[in-house]
Write a protein that holds these residues in place. Structure first.
Motif, PDB file in Angstrom:
ATOM      1  N   GLU A  31       5.233   8.980  -2.403  1.00 56.51           N
ATOM      2  CA  GLU A  31       5.560   9.727  -1.186  1.00 56.51           C
ATOM      3  C   GLU A  31       5.874   8.794  -0.020  1.00 56.51           C
ATOM      4  OE1 GLU A  31       2.197  12.317  -0.840  1.00 56.51           O
ATOM      5  OE2 GLU A  31       2.897  13.574  -2.495  1.00 56.51           O
ATOM      6  N   ARG A  32       5.119   7.692   0.069  1.00 56.15           N
ATOM      7  CA  ARG A  32       5.311   6.819   1.231  1.00 56.15           C
ATOM      8  C   ARG A  32       4.851   5.402   0.891  1.00 56.15           C
ATOM      9  NH1 ARG A  32       2.888   5.944   6.731  1.00 56.15           N
ATOM     10  NH2 ARG A  32       0.828   6.545   6.027  1.00 56.15           N
ATOM     11  N   VAL A  33       5.607   4.402   1.325  1.00 49.05           N
ATOM     12  CA  VAL A  33       5.125   3.023   1.262  1.00 49.05           C
ATOM     13  C   VAL A  33       4.586   2.708   2.655  1.00 49.05           C
ATOM     14  CG1 VAL A  33       5.742   0.610   0.904  1.00 49.05           C
ATOM     15  CG2 VAL A  33       6.787   2.388  -0.510  1.00 49.05           C
ATOM     16  N   VAL A  34       3.290   2.505   2.762  1.00 49.94           N
ATOM     17  CA  VAL A  34       2.647   2.379   4.080  1.00 49.94           C
ATOM     18  C   VAL A  34       2.952   1.018   4.697  1.00 49.94           C
ATOM     19  CG1 VAL A  34       0.445   2.468   5.337  1.00 49.94           C
ATOM     20  CG2 VAL A  34       0.806   3.935   3.335  1.00 49.94           C
ATOM     21  N   ASP A  35       2.624  -0.034   3.967  1.00 51.54           N
ATOM     22  CA  ASP A  35       2.865  -1.377   4.490  1.00 51.54           C
ATOM     23  C   ASP A  35       2.660  -2.414   3.380  1.00 51.54           C
ATOM     24  OD1 ASP A  35       0.114  -1.712   4.192  1.00 51.54           O
ATOM     25  OD2 ASP A  35      -0.321  -1.392   6.299  1.00 51.54           O
ATOM     26  N   ARG A  36       2.839  -3.655   3.755  1.00 50.86           N
ATOM     27  CA  ARG A  36       2.567  -4.752   2.821  1.00 50.86           C
ATOM     28  C   ARG A  36       1.371  -5.505   3.388  1.00 50.86           C
ATOM     29  NH1 ARG A  36       7.042  -8.795   0.213  1.00 50.86           N
ATOM     30  NH2 ARG A  36       5.600 -10.158  -0.898  1.00 50.86           N
ATOM     31  N   LEU A  89       0.873  -1.173   0.000  1.00 45.52           N
ATOM     32  CA  LEU A  89       0.000   0.000   0.000  1.00 45.52           C
ATOM     33  C   LEU A  89       0.907   1.219   0.000  1.00 45.52           C
ATOM     34  CD1 LEU A  89      -2.817   1.341   0.277  1.00 45.52           C
ATOM     35  CD2 LEU A  89      -2.511   1.217   2.751  1.00 45.52           C
ATOM     36  N   ALA A  90       0.740   2.074  -0.999  1.00 48.31           N
ATOM     37  CA  ALA A  90       1.573   3.270  -1.106  1.00 48.31           C
ATOM     38  C   ALA A  90       0.679   4.505  -1.129  1.00 48.31           C
ATOM     39  CB  ALA A  90       2.407   3.202  -2.384  1.00 48.31           C
ATOM     40  N   GLU A  91       1.263   5.647  -0.797  1.00 45.49           N
ATOM     41  CA  GLU A  91       0.515   6.903  -0.842  1.00 45.49           C
ATOM     42  C   GLU A  91       1.303   7.902  -1.656  1.00 45.49           C
ATOM     43  OE1 GLU A  91      -1.819   6.968   3.445  1.00 45.49           O
ATOM     44  OE2 GLU A  91      -0.017   8.174   3.175  1.00 45.49           O
ATOM     45  N   ALA A 123      -8.967  -2.381   4.904  1.00 43.53           N
ATOM     46  CA  ALA A 123      -9.565  -2.667   6.214  1.00 43.53           C
ATOM     47  C   ALA A 123      -9.943  -1.363   6.913  1.00 43.53           C
ATOM     48  CB  ALA A 123      -8.579  -3.451   7.065  1.00 43.53           C
ATOM     49  N   GLU A 124      -9.277  -0.259   6.569  1.00 44.78           N
ATOM     50  CA  GLU A 124      -9.582   1.040   7.170  1.00 44.78           C
ATOM     51  C   GLU A 124     -10.940   1.564   6.703  1.00 44.78           C
ATOM     52  OE1 GLU A 124      -6.894   0.021   5.684  1.00 44.78           O
ATOM     53  OE2 GLU A 124      -5.076   0.988   6.389  1.00 44.78           O
ATOM     54  N   GLY A 125     -11.544   0.918   5.686  1.00 46.77           N
ATOM     55  CA  GLY A 125     -12.885   1.309   5.260  1.00 46.77           C
ATOM     56  C   GLY A 125     -12.929   2.135   3.996  1.00 46.77           C
ATOM     57  N   SER A 126     -11.777   2.355   3.349  1.00 49.79           N
ATOM     58  CA  SER A 126     -11.813   3.159   2.121  1.00 49.79           C
ATOM     59  C   SER A 126     -11.413   2.293   0.925  1.00 49.79           C
ATOM     60  CB  SER A 126     -10.864   4.351   2.255  1.00 49.79           C
ATOM     61  OG  SER A 126      -9.566   3.888   2.550  1.00 49.79           O
ATOM     62  N   LEU A 127     -11.560   2.882  -0.255  1.00 49.46           N
ATOM     63  CA  LEU A 127     -11.190   2.185  -1.497  1.00 49.46           C
ATOM     64  C   LEU A 127      -9.799   2.634  -1.933  1.00 49.46           C
ATOM     65  CD1 LEU A 127     -14.183   2.476  -4.016  1.00 49.46           C
ATOM     66  CD2 LEU A 127     -13.145   0.379  -3.189  1.00 49.46           C
ATOM     67  N   ALA A 128      -9.075   1.773  -2.603  1.00 48.80           N
ATOM     68  CA  ALA A 128      -7.791   2.166  -3.182  1.00 48.80           C
ATOM     69  C   ALA A 128      -7.691   1.551  -4.574  1.00 48.80           C
ATOM     70  CB  ALA A 128      -6.641   1.671  -2.312  1.00 48.80           C
ATOM     71  N   LEU A 129      -7.014   2.248  -5.471  1.00 50.21           N
ATOM     72  CA  LEU A 129      -6.863   1.749  -6.840  1.00 50.21           C
ATOM     73  C   LEU A 129      -5.720   0.752  -6.924  1.00 50.21           C
ATOM     74  CD1 LEU A 129      -7.319   5.173  -8.604  1.00 50.21           C
ATOM     75  CD2 LEU A 129      -8.911   3.239  -8.713  1.00 50.21           C
ATOM     76  N   ILE A 177      -2.551   0.535  -4.534  1.00 48.66           N
ATOM     77  CA  ILE A 177      -2.151  -0.841  -4.279  1.00 48.66           C
ATOM     78  C   ILE A 177      -1.178  -1.247  -5.381  1.00 48.66           C
ATOM     79  CG2 ILE A 177      -2.981  -3.226  -4.198  1.00 48.66           C
ATOM     80  CD1 ILE A 177      -3.962  -1.632  -1.826  1.00 48.66           C
ATOM     81  N   VAL A 178       0.034  -1.627  -4.992  1.00 42.88           N
ATOM     82  CA  VAL A 178       1.039  -2.065  -5.966  1.00 42.88           C
ATOM     83  C   VAL A 178       1.274  -3.560  -5.722  1.00 42.88           C
ATOM     84  CG1 VAL A 178       3.359  -1.686  -6.887  1.00 42.88           C
ATOM     85  CG2 VAL A 178       2.119   0.209  -5.801  1.00 42.88           C
ATOM     86  N   PRO A 179       0.942  -4.415  -6.698  1.00 43.00           N
ATOM     87  CA  PRO A 179       1.140  -5.858  -6.499  1.00 43.00           C
ATOM     88  C   PRO A 179       2.577  -6.170  -6.083  1.00 43.00           C
ATOM     89  CG  PRO A 179      -0.043  -5.437  -8.530  1.00 43.00           C
ATOM     90  CD  PRO A 179       0.392  -4.100  -8.016  1.00 43.00           C
ATOM     91  N   ALA A 180       2.738  -7.035  -5.086  1.00 41.91           N
ATOM     92  CA  ALA A 180       4.077  -7.304  -4.554  1.00 41.91           C
ATOM     93  C   ALA A 180       4.930  -8.105  -5.543  1.00 41.91           C
ATOM     94  CB  ALA A 180       3.969  -8.050  -3.231  1.00 41.91           C
ATOM     95  N   GLY A 181       4.287  -8.884  -6.415  1.00 42.50           N
ATOM     96  CA  GLY A 181       5.034  -9.737  -7.343  1.00 42.50           C
ATOM     97  C   GLY A 181       6.128  -8.995  -8.094  1.00 42.50           C
ATOM     98  N   PRO A 182       5.801  -7.910  -8.782  1.00 45.05           N
ATOM     99  CA  PRO A 182       6.833  -7.209  -9.559  1.00 45.05           C
ATOM    100  C   PRO A 182       7.734  -6.314  -8.716  1.00 45.05           C
ATOM    101  CG  PRO A 182       4.591  -6.769 -10.390  1.00 45.05           C
ATOM    102  CD  PRO A 182       4.450  -7.394  -9.050  1.00 45.05           C
ATOM    103  N   VAL A 183       7.497  -6.201  -7.400  1.00 45.22           N
ATOM    104  CA  VAL A 183       8.335  -5.316  -6.583  1.00 45.22           C
ATOM    105  C   VAL A 183       9.579  -6.090  -6.143  1.00 45.22           C
ATOM    106  CG1 VAL A 183       8.485  -3.908  -4.488  1.00 45.22           C
ATOM    107  CG2 VAL A 183       6.340  -3.989  -5.785  1.00 45.22           C
ATOM    108  N   ALA A 184      10.714  -5.718  -6.741  1.00 46.09           N
ATOM    109  CA  ALA A 184      11.962  -6.414  -6.406  1.00 46.09           C
ATOM    110  C   ALA A 184      12.532  -5.888  -5.097  1.00 46.09           C
ATOM    111  CB  ALA A 184      12.973  -6.225  -7.532  1.00 46.09           C
ATOM    112  N   ALA A 185      12.305  -4.615  -4.800  1.00 42.07           N
ATOM    113  CA  ALA A 185      12.835  -4.036  -3.559  1.00 42.07           C
ATOM    114  C   ALA A 185      12.149  -2.715  -3.264  1.00 42.07           C
ATOM    115  CB  ALA A 185      14.337  -3.798  -3.705  1.00 42.07           C
ATOM    116  N   VAL A 186      12.113  -2.377  -1.979  1.00 44.39           N
ATOM    117  CA  VAL A 186      11.665  -1.040  -1.576  1.00 44.39           C
ATOM    118  C   VAL A 186      12.932  -0.303  -1.143  1.00 44.39           C
ATOM    119  CG1 VAL A 186      10.222   0.280   0.017  1.00 44.39           C
ATOM    120  CG2 VAL A 186       9.456  -1.964  -0.791  1.00 44.39           C
TER     121      VAL A 186
END
Lengths: 463, 132
Positions: free
Chosen positions: A412-417, A357-359, A442-448, A366-375
Motif C-alpha cells: 500500500e505504501r513505502v514509508v521510508d528507507r 519500511l513498507a505498509e 524507533a516509533e516503538g513498535s515491532l515490524a516483521l 521491513i524489506v531489505p534494501a539490497g534486493p530492491v532495484a527500484a521503488v
C-alpha cells in the motif's frame, strides 16, 4: 575461579543495589519506570545469587523482588511505608553482599559513598537509544538529499557539523552497547560445576580472552549455545576420574574457553580434553562427511525428561542454528579419545540492516534494501508479481531482484528507507513464512523482516 | 512420569497441562504482532525485555483440554507469556489475559512434555520446509 566469580557477583550486585538505593533516595513517588528498574535489578541479583549458590542472598532478593512485582502490578500501594520497606530490604541485601565480600556493614539508608563501578544502563533503553540513533541518521540522509546542490555556505557548514555530530552519536551508542565476554563466564563456570558434581566428575574451566568486548545482544544470544556445548562436554565428553587416570590424563577434566577478535568478528573456541567422538562417527568423518553435518542432523531424543539431548551432538542442530542466526559459523573437530573442539566465528556487533519500511494490510514490513532495484509508481507489465502471503497488495511497487529472479512486490505504501536492527525469529516461524526476523522501530513498535528470496510469483486468480 | 511437577495453564476456553521443566518463567507480554501466513498454532511475535519471542497458541498445543476452567479467585493474570526452556528459548506460550497458572503434580493424562512439543513443532514444517 570461585573467588573470581564471587568478585564479579559482588561488583555487579553492589552496582545494582546502589542504583536501587538511588532510586529510593529520590523524594516523592516511585514512577512506573523506577519500579520497573527496581524489579529488574532485584530479579538479576536473585538470578545471579541463585546460580552462584548464595542461597540467603537469593532468597532475600526474591522476597524483595516479589514486593517490587506486587508494586508493579498494583497489588501493593506505592506510599512512604512501602518505600521504607523497600529501602530496608535493599539495606539488608547490601549488608549480605558486603558480608560476602568480607566488608563491614554499610551505614543505613543512603547510597554507599564509596566508589563503585560505573552505573549500568537498562539494556532495553540501550536498544531504544540505538533505534533513535538509526532513525536520526535516516532523517539526516533525507535532509542531505534535499540539500544537494544548495549553495548557501552557512547551511552547508551546518550540515557538515550535524553530520559529524550524528556520526559521533552513533559511535557512542554502539560503544555503550559493548560488554566483555567475561559476562558469560560465571554462568558457564557455575553450570559446569553443577553438571560435573551431578555426575561425580571433576572439571575445571580455563578462560582466555574474556576481556574482549561484543554487543550485549550478541552475548545474550551466545548464552544458550555455549551452555549447550559446555553441557555436552560434561555429559558426553569428560570421563570419570578413574578412566582418566587409566588413560594418562589428569583427574580433573578441562574445559577451555578461548575468545579472540578478528576485526569486527569474534572467534570463540570451546574445547574439552575428554573422550571425543565415538569411533563410528570418526569413521563417517573419514568417509568425507563433515563432523558438524553429522552431529547437527535433526533427531530428537525419545526421552521424556527435560534432558532432551541423548547423545553427543544431538541438539547441536539447535546450536548451529543459533550461531548461523547470528550470522556466524560453527566448526567441530574431534577424534576418539582426544577431546572435542567447537569453534565459533560470528559478528561481534549487531546486524544492522539497510531497509525500506513498507505498509500493507495494516502490517508494517521491513524489506531489505539490497534486493530492491527500484521503488516504482507503476508496475511494469512484463514482470511477474510476487505473492506476499496473507497480505493484500497495493499501488506502491518495489522492484525486487534476487539471484535468478526479478519481480514486483506490491504494497500500500513505502514509508521510508532506514536502518534497523534485526532479531532473528528462528524455527518454526522462519521456516514456514517469508519472515526471517523482527525489528524494533524507533516509533516503538515491532515490524516483521521479509526475506525477498522466499517470495514466490503470485498465481493469477482463475478467470 | 509419576509425581512430575507440572503447571495447569487455565486460560479462557480450556486448560493446558504442561510439565514444569518446559517452563523457564512467566513474564508480562508486550504488543502482540500477528504474523501473516503463519500456522494457526502461532499466535504472533512479541518483545519481552528486548528479546523477540514467537508465541504459541495454547489452544493449538497437544494436551489442550477445551472447556471453561474453574473460575478461581481474583481477576487472573494480565496478558503474559510462558517462556520455554532449552532448546526453545526463542519460543513462549501465549497466556491470554484472565488466565491462571496453577502448580500440580503428575501423572496427568495428555500433559505437554518436551517430546510432544518437539514432535508438534516438527510437524509444523514439512521436510521440504514448506508449510503444511
Amino acid at each position: 575461579m570461585r573467588n573470581e566469580l564471587r568478585r564479579i557477583f559482588v561488583e555487579e550486585a553492589t552496582r545494582r543495589l546502589a542504583e536501587c538505593a538511588d532510586l529510593l533516595a529520590i523524594r516523592g513517588r516511585l514512577g512506573p519506570e523506577a519500579i520497573e528498574a527496581l524489579f529488574r535489578h532485584l530479579h538479576s541479583i536473585k538470578g545471579m545469587a541463585a546460580s552462584l549458590g548464595h542461597g540467603e542472598l537469593a532468597e532475600a532478593a526474591h522476597a524483595l523482588e516479589d514486593r517490587a512485582a506486587a508494586l508493579r502490578k498494583g497489588g501493593l500501594r506505592e506510599d512512604p511505608a512501602t518505600r521504607d520497606l523497600l529501602r530496608s530490604g535493599i539495606d539488608h541485601l547490601r549488608d549480605l553482599v558486603r558480608r560476602l565480600a568480607g566488608d563491614p556493614p554499610a551505614p543505613r539508608g543512603r547510597a554507599a559513598p564509596a566508589p563503585r563501578p560505573p552505573a549500568g544502563i537498562d539494556p532495553g533503553r540501550l536498544d531504544r537509544l540505538l533505534e533513535i540513533a538509526l532513525s536520526v541518521s535516516a532523517s539526516f540522509q533525507r535532509l542531505e538529499h534535499r540539500l544537494a546542490g544548495h549553495e548557501d555556505q552557512a547551511l552547508l557548514a551546518l550540515e557538515r557539523s550535524l553530520a559529524e555530530g550524528i556520526r559521533a552519536f552513533r559511535r557512542e551508542v554502539f560503544e555503550m552497547r559493548l560488554a566483555p565476554v567475561r559476562w558469560l563466564v560465571p554462568l558457564l563456570a557455575r553450570s559446569l560445576e553443577r553438571w560435573a558434581a551431578e555426575r561425580g566428575l571433576v572439571a575445571r574451566l580455563e578462560v582466555r580472552g574474556d576481556a574482549i568486548r561484543a554487543d550485549r545482544l550478541v552475548l545474550e544470544r551466545l548464552v544458550s549455545p555455549l551452555a549447550h556445548l559446555a553441557r555436552n562436554a560434561v555429559v558426553h565428553g569428560l570421563e570419570p576420574p578413574a578412566e582418566r587416570r587409566a588413560a594418562g590424563k589428569p583427574e580433573a577434566g578441562l574445559l577451555r574457553l578461548e575468545v579472540s577478535s578478528e576485526g569486527d568478528r569474534l572467534r570463540i573456541v570451546l574445547e574439552d580434553d575428554g573422550r571425543g567422538i565415538p569411533p563410528e562417527v570418526a569413521a563417517e568423518v573419514a568417509r568425507g562427511r563433515s563432523l558438524v553435518d553429522i552431529l547437527s542432523s535433526p533427531r530428537f531424543s525419545t526421552r521424556e525428561e527435560a534432558d532432551l539431548l541423548a547423545g553427543r551432538g544431538v541438539g547441536l542442530g539447535a546450536v548451529r542454528a543459533d550461531i548461523e542466526a547470528l550470522g556466524g559459523t560453527l566448526e567441530l573437530r574431534s577424534e576418539p579419545g582426544h577431546g572435542f573442539r567447537a569453534e565459533l566465528h560470528l559478528p561481534a556487533r549487531l546486524t544492522i540492516l539497510d531497509a525500506f519500511l513498507a505498509e500493507t494490510g495494516g502490517q508494517r514490513l521491513i524489506v531489505p534494501a539490497g534486493p530492491v532495484a527500484a521503488v516504482l509508481e507503476d508496475s511494469p507489465e512484463d514482470l511477474p508479481e510476487l505473492e506476499l502471503p496473507g497480505l493484500p497488495g497495493g499501488p506502491a511497487c518495489l522492484l525486487l531482484e534476487v539471484p535468478g529472479r526479478r519481480g514486483i512486490l506490491r504494497v500500500e505504501r513505502v514509508v521510508d528507507r532506514r536502518e534497523v536492527i534485526v532479531r532473528p525469529l528462528g524455527p518454526p516461524l522462519a521456516s514456514v513464512t517469508p519472515f526471517v526476523g523482527a525489528a524494533f522501530l524507533a516509533e516503538g513498535s515491532l515490524a516483521l523482516v521479509l526475506e525477498p528470496a522466499r517470495l514466490a510469483p503470485r498465481v493469477p486468480a482463475p478467470a | 512420569m509419576a509425581g512430575a511437577p507440572l503447571f495447569l495453564l487455565r486460560a479462557p476456553g480450556g486448560t493446558l497441562p504442561l510439565l514444569a521443566v518446559l517452563v523457564d518463567r512467566l513474564e508480562e507480554a508486550g504488543e502482540l504482532l500477528p504474523v501473516p501466513a503463519a500456522p494457526p498454532a502461532i499466535a504472533g511475535v512479541t518483545e519481552v525485555r528486548s528479546v523477540v519471542l514467537t508465541l504459541l497458541d495454547p489452544a493449538a498445543l497437544p494436551g489442550w483440554e477445551p472447556g471453561e476452567p474453574d473460575a478461581g479467585s481474583g481477576p487472573g493474570l494480565p496478558r503474559c507469556v510462558l517462556r520455554l526452556t532449552e532448546p526453545w528459548r526463542h519460543l513462549a506460550i501465549h497466556v491470554p489475559a484472565g488466565s491462571r497458572l496453577d502448580g500440580a503434580t503428575g501423572p496427568h493424562p495428555g500433559v505437554l512434555t518436551p517430546r510432544r512439543l518437539a514432535a508438534f513443532l516438527a510437524d509444523l514444517v514439512t521436510p521440504a520446509g514448506e508449510p503444511r
